[in-house]
Design a protein around this motif. Structure first.
Motif, PDB file in Angstrom:
ATOM      1  N   ARG A   1      61.897  51.221  59.481  1.00 52.10           N
ATOM      2  CA  ARG A   1      62.140  51.132  58.568  1.00 52.10           C
ATOM      3  C   ARG A   1      61.078  49.728  58.718  1.00 52.10           C
ATOM      4  O   ARG A   1      60.895  49.042  57.443  1.00 52.10           O
ATOM      5  CB  ARG A   1      62.827  51.298  57.962  1.00 52.10           C
TER       6      ARG A   1
ATOM      7  N   ARG B   1      62.635  55.803  65.014  1.00 49.15           N
ATOM      8  CA  ARG B   1      64.404  54.812  65.394  1.00 49.15           C
ATOM      9  C   ARG B   1      65.516  55.451  65.150  1.00 49.15           C
ATOM     10  O   ARG B   1      65.646  56.128  64.681  1.00 49.15           O
ATOM     11  CB  ARG B   1      64.880  55.044  63.653  1.00 49.15           C
TER      12      ARG B   1
ATOM     13  N   THR C   1      69.520  42.538  59.381  1.00 52.02           N
ATOM     14  CA  THR C   1      70.502  43.916  59.992  1.00 52.02           C
ATOM     15  C   THR C   1      70.271  44.740  60.706  1.00 52.02           C
ATOM     16  O   THR C   1      70.632  45.743  61.064  1.00 52.02           O
ATOM     17  CB  THR C   1      70.955  44.091  58.112  1.00 52.02           C
ATOM     18  N   ASP C   2      69.176  45.755  60.251  1.00 53.66           N
ATOM     19  CA  ASP C   2      68.772  47.138  60.593  1.00 53.66           C
ATOM     20  C   ASP C   2      68.225  46.722  61.843  1.00 53.66           C
ATOM     21  O   ASP C   2      66.847  46.755  62.956  1.00 53.66           O
ATOM     22  CB  ASP C   2      67.136  46.801  59.676  1.00 53.66           C
TER      23      ASP C   2
ATOM     24  N   SER D   1      65.737  49.884  63.444  1.00 51.55           N
ATOM     25  CA  SER D   1      64.264  49.478  63.236  1.00 51.55           C
ATOM     26  C   SER D   1      63.973  48.825  63.676  1.00 51.55           C
ATOM     27  O   SER D   1      62.338  48.820  63.910  1.00 51.55           O
ATOM     28  CB  SER D   1      64.267  49.406  61.681  1.00 51.55           C
TER      29      SER D   1
END
Ligand SMILES: [Zn+2]
Length: 248
Positions: free
Chosen positions: A18, A71, A84-85, A88
């Motif tokens: 992402r 991912r 936080t991702d 990704s």
């Protein structure tokens, strides 16, 4: 150090990354299951919703489950330095080990050699800085312990993979708890889950809490394993101050 042969073992558990750009974090795990075959089966079961890019067996065999540009689903709810991702932006590698639940044991030499070869190769492909080579416990300290205090992070660092502290004599001198919490947060650990910055807590006289305790333990598992369970000690303080200085 040579790149080990890769055994394809595709998992359906992945999606598009992402964020734009190549992965810039490397996250290491242990499988925490009875054996490697069970872990491989679980990470390839669509019901489980979990995977990793690679899995390294104790005998040094390396399986690729998810292509690097996809991912994989290994980090779960996690955080590092505001991000936080993590899925990704990272490559996730699982090391076969029963883990703390099923009989935690040292990682064999063949496994570590294969891992070092794989990581070195990935570091030539992607712009992953040394301070972005982390354990699952670093990015989810309240939930996770892997790869744990028996994992040889020093050996990897000596092979050019990841950070290792180089403290000066003064780094282990006087400290107080609030400063340690601030440094853990500055280094990247998630603290103050209530959304209030640690600096603000500090200003209101709060110097420590469960999130700081969890971050300290994660820090010790990775960089000062001999201090795990000893609370804030001189060696942990020295390592933390040195790492914050050298990675900042
Ligand atoms: Zn993990």
């Amino acid at each position: 150090m040579s790149m080990p042969p890769i055994i394809p073992h595709p998992s359906p558990n992945h999606g598009p990354r992402r964020i734009d750009g190549p992965p810039d974090m490397l996250i290491l795990h242990y499988t925490g299951m009875r054996d490697g075959a069970s872990a491989l089966a679980r990470m390839c079961d669509p019901e489980s919703q979990v995977s990793a890019h690679y899995m390294v067996e104790e005998d040094g065999r390396v399986f690729q489950l998810v292509a690097d540009d996809r991912r994989a689903w290994h980090a779960g709810a996690s955080f590092w330095a505001g991000e936080t991702d993590i899925n990704s932006r990272s490559i996730g590698i699982e090391l076969v080990n029963p883990g703390h639940e099923w009989g935690y044991r040292p990682f064999p030499e063949a496994q570590m050699r294969a891992l070092a070869g794989l990581c070195s190769h990935l570091l030539t492909l992607y712009p992953i800085p040394a301070h972005h080579v982390l354990g699952h416990s670093d990015i989810a300290p309240s939930r996770k312990q892997d790869p744990g205090e028996l994992f040889d992070w020093l050996g990897l660092a000596m092979a050019g993979i990841g950070l290792w502290p180089d403290p000066r004599p003064a780094d282990g001198m006087a400290w107080e708890k609030g400063e340690i919490a601030l440094l853990l947060q500055k280094f990247g650990y998630p603290l103050a889950a209530d959304g209030i910055s640690w600096a603000e807590h500090h200003a209101h006289g709060k110097s420590w809490d469960e999130s700081a305790e969890a971050a300290l333990r994660a820090f010790q598992r990775h960089w000062v394993p001999a201090s795990l369970g000893k609370g804030i000690d001189r060696d942990s303080v020295a390592a933390l101050r040195a790492l914050v200085r050298d990675s900042g």
